[in-house]
Write an enzyme that holds these catalytic residues in place. Structure first.
Site, short mmCIF file in Angstrom:
data_model
loop_
_atom_site.label_atom_id
_atom_site.label_comp_id
_atom_site.label_asym_id
_atom_site.label_seq_id
_atom_site.Cartn_x
_atom_site.Cartn_y
_atom_site.Cartn_z
N SER A 3 -6.58 -8.96 6.93
CA SER A 3 -6.00 -9.23 8.25
C SER A 3 -5.41 -10.63 8.39
CB SER A 3 -7.03 -8.96 9.36
OG SER A 3 -7.44 -7.59 9.34
N GLU A 21 -11.36 -10.68 -0.78
CA GLU A 21 -11.03 -9.83 0.36
C GLU A 21 -12.31 -9.20 0.90
OE1 GLU A 21 -6.71 -8.45 0.29
OE2 GLU A 21 -7.78 -7.07 -1.02
N LYS A 63 0.85 -1.21 0.00
CA LYS A 63 0.00 0.00 0.00
C LYS A 63 0.88 1.26 0.00
CE LYS A 63 -3.67 -2.71 2.01
NZ LYS A 63 -4.86 -2.79 2.84
N HIS A 84 -8.66 -3.37 -6.07
CA HIS A 84 -8.56 -3.43 -4.61
C HIS A 84 -9.69 -2.59 -4.01
CE1 HIS A 84 -7.22 -2.94 -0.53
NE2 HIS A 84 -6.46 -4.00 -0.71
N GLY A 126 -7.48 -4.55 7.03
CA GLY A 126 -6.87 -3.56 7.90
C GLY A 126 -7.60 -3.37 9.23
P1 PGA Z 1 -4.55 -6.27 5.47
O1 PGA Z 1 -4.77 -5.82 3.95
O2 PGA Z 1 -3.77 -7.54 5.44
O3 PGA Z 1 -3.78 -5.12 6.10
O4 PGA Z 1 -5.90 -6.44 6.07
C1 PGA Z 1 -5.06 -6.76 2.97
C2 PGA Z 1 -5.28 -6.09 1.65
O5 PGA Z 1 -5.84 -4.99 1.63
O6 PGA Z 1 -4.88 -6.61 0.60
#
Ligand code: PGA
Length: 250
Positions: A212, A167, A11, A95, A173
């Site tokens: 996560s 996802e 990111k 995404h 997150g």
């Molecule tokens: P995260 O993000 O592992 O921080 O939850 C995953 C993603 O957005 O691909």
């Protein structure tokens, strides 16, 4: 058999210095990852550096986005062929932070998917429901709609050279991971949705879980029959955590 694929999505994090440290850590441990394919998706401005750092290693490079256009007057955009120049092999498209945070439509995401393939990149197509959509019981419809935008425009065969990342938006997150059963249920649906049109494509396509996933919960998620890897945000910023996830993938 499907080869597991674990991708780190950095990111908008890091500095030149921290990225050098992170890749050095990954290079030191990548030899212990025997089975899984490992990818890092760097911020666009660091792709050149990440390309130099990962060249000649088992770490593949990806971008977090790309333009739906091939070239031209698109200020601020980056094309697939530019990513190619730096040995990118993968491009994340759709995404949720772009779908919901930047208003990208299913159609735009499908065009980006095609633009990636047209440049020889493998798209990582992100799909997934919002919390309110899960609560309304429309998770499968949302995932189907997001996949159908690609399938209806370019045919089910287009999924052959792609990776899908399921996802759930409420898990990204937030520290709230989908349970292995919840994730497996959607992954199985995603595969069956593709199988309705082409069983071979469905059997071959790799479906990552994202949201996560971390060093502690990766093994039980990755043990599910239809989970073929992970798309990792926060936990991909620490080399040890990311490598632990990669080892858990096989
Ligand atoms: P995260 O993000 O592992 O921080 O939850 C995953 C993603 O957005 O691909």
């Amino acid at each position: 058999m499907r080869k597991p694929i674990v991708a780190g999505n950095w990111k908008m994090n890091g500095t030149l210095e921290s990225i050098r440290e992170l890749v050095a850590g990954l290079k030191a441990g990548i030899g212990e990852v025997n089975v899984a394919e490992v990818v890092v998706c760097a911020p666009a401005i660091y792709i050149a550096e990440a390309s130099a750092l990962t060249g000649g290693t088992a770490i593949a490079l990806g971008s977090q986005d790309l333009s739906n256009a091939a070239s031209g007057a698109y200020t601020g955009e980056i094309s697939g062929s530019m990513l190619n120049d730096f040995n990118c092999q993968y491009a994340i498209v759709g995404h949720s932070e772009r779908r919901h945070g930047r208003g990208e439509s299913d159609q735009l995401v499908a065009e980006k998917f095609k633009a990636a393939q047209d440049s020889g990149l493998t798209p990582i197509l992100c799909i997934g429901e919002l919390l309110e959509e899960r609560e309304e019981g429309v998770t499968e419809q949302v995932c189907a709609r997001q996949m159908d935008a690609v399938i209806n425009a370019y045919g089910v065969a287009a999924l052959q050279n792609s990776v899908i990342a399921y996802e759930p938006v409420w898990a990204i997150g937030t520290g709230k991971t989908a349970s292995p059963e919840q994730a497996q249920e959607v992954h199985a649906f995603v595969r069956s949705h593709i199988a309705k049109q082409d069983q071979l494509v469905a059997d071959g396509v790799r479906i990552q879980y994202g949201g996560s996933m971390n060093a502690a919960n990766a093994a039980e998620l990755l043990a599910q029959p239809d989970i073929d890897g992970g798309l990792i945000g926060g936990a991909s910023l620490k080399s040890e955590d990311f490598l632990t996830i990669c080892r858990a993938a096989g």
